[in-house]
Design an enzyme around this catalytic site. Structure first.
Site, PDB file in Angstrom:
ATOM      1  N   ASP A   1       0.845  -1.205   0.000  1.00 42.86           N
ATOM      2  CA  ASP A   1       0.000   0.000   0.000  1.00 42.86           C
ATOM      3  C   ASP A   1       0.877   1.250   0.000  1.00 42.86           C
ATOM      4  OD1 ASP A   1      -2.475  -1.586   0.390  1.00 42.86           O
ATOM      5  OD2 ASP A   1      -1.537  -2.047   2.301  1.00 42.86           O
TER       6      ASP A   1
ATOM      7  N   HIS B   1      -5.045  -3.183   6.333  1.00 42.77           N
ATOM      8  CA  HIS B   1      -4.837  -3.485   4.903  1.00 42.77           C
ATOM      9  C   HIS B   1      -6.205  -3.862   4.321  1.00 42.77           C
ATOM     10  CE1 HIS B   1      -3.071  -4.831   1.177  1.00 42.77           C
ATOM     11  NE2 HIS B   1      -3.667  -5.999   1.315  1.00 42.77           N
TER      12      HIS B   1
END
Ligand code: NDP
Ligand code: OAA
Length: 445
Positions: A257, A285
């Site tokens: 990410d 996440h």
């Protein structure tokens, strides 16, 4: 010492393996590839020939004939695969001071897509360095054991000088023995119509078992990176089931990410992505993750000074990062594998090399005594720095505004709900799922 000198090997027949069960001839490749015994495994083929560790005492620039040593007691002989049963006496090599001590790296889901990229990076020296010999301990399942043999065969055929031992197995209590790194990738993907609560339960059970196994047999300072989704809560379950390993040693992978966020900022600013620093991913996440453009920098300047379109930052940028995995699945027909493997490499390197002055990296870690006021006792992605010793410290000098804090609270609420949902797996009572709404993994949009 040249690597060819260190690779002198020999094999010794061992009559002591009287309990050995032979592989079917179709299971034995021309390289004598084989599995050694697996104490609890349903699949326990044994080799026709026992290979023993060989002493290789050589002076620099000289190769001596290898000296056979006694075959180890079979009870103590670690499992190994094919050519990797032909090993080296590292003590002799250490005398040259040119090689580090062998490092044990365990990988679950080793026959999966991410591992198919990651294992070759680990073996090449790209991750731990060109002077770091490595053992790979690969965890699969009955469903994947044949594929795992294929993976091990490809590792054999790659002739990596640093890759000294490979073992494969389906029992985490064997595969995680003495592991110094555990890269936990294997997890059931969420199928159509499956509730997030079901996924949490199914995968949570995998991570509860693996936590127990790490607790029982891994190095007391094993570093654990949980990749399998939902990775934050899986990491929480894992650490709760491993009370003898420091909770700070467990990470949920949010580095992909971070990398995605850096890429989008670089694109918008029209700079190469190495100019983007101080990028934090806060939280889970999942699609509630918060890519922090308030503290990130481009070419040393606050992002908001470089990218004046703040509406883009709050809306498009944030959503793009949150949903990147799902968009990729639509294009590719499968989730990010190569870039995930790269991000695992980045995550490990960030822990084994000192963080550049003034910068930081993101990783999902246990919130025990965090300085930000985020709820304790969850695994939350936060900004960290490392001295390069495998440990990390949280970065204190970050600022918050209402936008950032409100988003962080949403991701926190999601993780607290996930935690309540898996209470039966963390030893904290009966699981109760009241997930705020059915928020998704990045790959599920
Ligand atoms: N944190 C992150 O940034 C990212 C995380 N991910 C996650 O990583 C994980 C692995 O991804 P990837 O390698 O692409 O997936 P694959 O489907 O290729 O491999 C997953 C492995 O998981 C194992 N597995 C464990 N339990 C089950 C089960 N019940 N059913 C099916 N398979 C199972 C299988 O191995 P075996 O049979 O040997 O156990 C399989 O090989 C997934 O959970 C994915 O969502 C993916 C991308 C990014
Ligand atoms: O949901 C998935 O499996 C993929 C994923 O985590 C991502 O791409 O970030």
């Amino acid at each position: 010492m040249s690597s060819s000198a260190t690779m002198a090997v020999a094999e010794v027949s061992s009559a002591s393996y009287t309990k050995a069960r032979l592989l079917k001839s179709s299971q034995i490749s021309s390289l004598s590839t084989h599995l050694h015994k697996h104490r609890h495994s349903a699949f326990r083929p044994l080799p026709r020939t026992q290979h023993a560790r060989i002493s290789c005492s050589v002076a620099p620039n000289q190769v001596e004939a290898p000296i056979p040593v006694q075959a180890k007691d079979p009870k103590n002989k670690s499992d190994c695969y094919g050519v990797f049963c032909l090993t080296y006496d590292l003590k002799a090599e250490e005398e040259t001071k040119s090689w580090k001590k062998l490092i044990n790296v365990a990988v679950s889901g080793a026959a999966g897509m991410i591992s198919n990229h990651l294992l070759f990076k680990l073996a090449s020296g790209e991750v731990f360095g060109p002077d770091q010999p490595i053992t790979l301990k690969l965890l699969g399942s009955e469903r994947s054991i044949q594929a795992l043999e294929g993976v091990a065969m490809e590792l054999e055929d790659s002739l990596y000088p640093l890759l000294r031992e490979v073992s494969i197995g389906i029992d985490p209590y064997e595969v995680f023995q003495d592991a110094e790194w555990a890269l936990l990738i294997g997890a059931k993907p969420r199928g159509p119509g499956m509730e997030r609560a079901d996924l949490l339960d199914i995968n949570g059970q995998i991570f509860a078992e693996q936590g127990k196994a790490l607790n029982a047999v891994a190095s007391r300072n094993v570093k654990v990176i949980v990749v399998g989704n939902p990775c934050n809560t899986n990491a929480l379950i894992c650490l709760k089931n491993a009370p003898n390993i420091p909770a700070t040693n467990f990470h949920a992978l949010t580095r992909l990410d971070e990398n995605r966020a850096k890429c989008q900022l670089a694109l918008k600013a029209g700079v190469f992505y190495d100019k983007v620093s101080n990028m934090t991913i806060w939280g889970n996440h999942s699609t509630t993750q918060v890519p922090d453009f308030l503290n990130a920098r481009i070419d040393g300047l606050p992002v908001k000074e470089v990218i004046k379109d703040h509406k883009w930052l709050e809306e498009e940028f944030t959503e793009k990062v949150q949903n990147r995995g799902g968009v990729l699945i639509k294009k590719w027909g499968r989730s990010s594998a190569a870039s995930t493997a790269v991000s695992v490499v980045d995550a490990i390197k960030s822990l084994v090399t000192p963080t550049p002055e003034g910068d930081w990296f993101s990783t999902g870690v246990y919130t025990n005594g965090n300085p930000y006021g985020i709820a304790e006792d969850i695994v939350f992605s936060m900004p960290c720095r490392s001295k390069g010793d495998g440990d990390y410290e949280l970065v204190k000098e970050v600022k918050f505004d209402d936008y950032l804090w409100n988003r962080i609270k949403k991701s926190e609420a999601e993780l607290l709900a996930e935690k309540r949902c898996v209470a039966h797996l963390t030893g904290e009572g009966v699981g109760f799922c009241d997930l705020p709404d059915d928020t998704m993994l990045p790959g599920e949009v």
